[in-house]
Design an enzyme around this catalytic site. Structure first.
Site, short mmCIF file in Angstrom:
data_model
loop_
_atom_site.label_atom_id
_atom_site.label_comp_id
_atom_site.label_asym_id
_atom_site.label_seq_id
_atom_site.Cartn_x
_atom_site.Cartn_y
_atom_site.Cartn_z
CE LYS A 208 40.28 32.20 -24.76
NZ LYS A 208 40.38 30.75 -24.58
CD GLN B 180 41.74 28.70 -21.94
OE1 GLN B 180 40.99 29.65 -22.22
NE2 GLN B 180 42.57 28.19 -22.84
CG ASP C 151 36.11 27.17 -26.95
OD1 ASP C 151 36.62 28.09 -27.61
OD2 ASP C 151 36.55 26.76 -25.87
#
Ligand code: NDP
Length: 284
Positions: free
Chosen positions: A54, A98, A121
């Site tokens: 990422k 994460q 997200d």
């Protein structure tokens, strides 16, 4: 091999090129780059790889990024305090925590702490609600990436039988919502579905998001179907593999995604797209 390969790297490269251009225009206008903060807690090997990828993608598209690598024994309060600090940081337009988090941390509380406008997200309740009502601007990255791949390869969803195997909040459910929004006839299968093969054989578009290597075999696939493999598993030799038994399914399917090189790169590309959107719509 009968099936055509759906190449996530090719589709990603095209979209990342567009994002890079848009990021340049954003920088010229706002005198700063779109900014993403990535937070990892603990040393989960898969999370280390995902976070690294990422951050690399941020560099590739010209975003500003910050990386926080916190020790395994970080408390929930410490993590939420960091998220709140990032919520108020004008350089940061998107925050990605994460998952999975260590067991002593309540993931739902942490996800809820991310400011809705920085939830790139799209795991928060507000985005989930928008998605269900077919009003989402920021979509969960993996399902959004799959929709882009279908579009790129001209795979029509409207009127098609779509089967999603898996009902997680991050993949299965939002995937089903997006296929429904695109006028597919959608079935969701899960661990309590008896005779999974009878369900999957109906699918013109089959999405496997389970986390079990080789669960979907050629005899479970309708000839000509588009088969999308979300699974990221390690086989006995430690090799990365999906939920789909590639060798048997490729002989039956019309389209198939590889693992790696299918859904994975698209997920990260959609994270970049969501961050760009968050930056463009932010007042800061
Ligand atoms: P979860 O473990 O949260 O969900 C798995 C789902 O699969 C559950 O709904 C479960 O059913 C269902 N399931 C389990 N066993 C079976 C079975 N035998 N038959 C049918 N359904 C079954 O996983 P995630 O959704 O988070 O992830 C799924 C996979 O996708 C993982 O391998 C993950 O690593 C990968 N992944 C890949 C990404 C990418 O970018 N490529 C991004 C995100 C995830 P039930 O609800 O009944 O328990």
């Amino acid at each position: 091999m009968a099936a055509k390969l759906i190449d996530g790297k090719v589709v990603s490269a095209k979209i990342r090129g567009e994002i890079r251009e848009a990021a340049e225009a954003f920088k010229a206008e706002r005198k700063r780059a779109p900014g993403l903060a990535v937070v990892r807690v603990g040393e989960d090997p898969a999370s280390i790889v995902y976070v690294r990828n990422k951050l690399r993608a941020c560099e590739e598209v010209g975003f500003y990024s910050e990386s926080y690598e916190l020790p395994e024994d970080t408390t929930q309060e410490e993590l939420i305090a960091l998220v709140e600090r990032l919520n108020n940081d004008d350089k940061i337009h998107g925050i990605l925590v994460q998952l999975p988090l260590p067991k002593h941390i309540d993931e739902a509380r942490v996800v809820a702490a991310v400011a809705p406008e920085k939830d790139v997200d799209a795991f928060g309740k507000l985005d989930a609600g928008h998605l269900c009502l077919d009003e989402g601007n920021v979509l969960p990255c993996t399902p959004a990436g799959i929709m882009e791949m279908l579009k790129h390869y001209d795979i029509m969803v409207s009127g098609k039988e779509c089967v999603v195997v898996g009902r997680s909040n991050i993949v299965g459910r939002p995937m089903a919502a997006l296929l429904l929004a695109a006028d597919g006839t959608v079935t969701i299968a899960h661990s309590r579905t008896p005779d999974l093969g009878a369900v999957t054989r109906r699918a013109d578009i089959l999405v496997a998001a389970v986390g079990r290597a080789g669960l979907i075999t050629g005899d479970m696939v309708k000839p000509g179907a588009a088969v999308i493999d979300v699974g990221m598993n390690r086989n006995a030799e430690g090799k990365l593999c999906g939920d789909v038994d590639f060798d048997s399914v490729k002989e039956v399917a019309g389209y198939i995604t590889p693992v790696p090189g299918g859904v994975g790169p698209m997920t990260i590309t959609m994270l970049m797209r969501n961050t760009l959107y968050a930056a463009k719509t932010s007042a800061k």
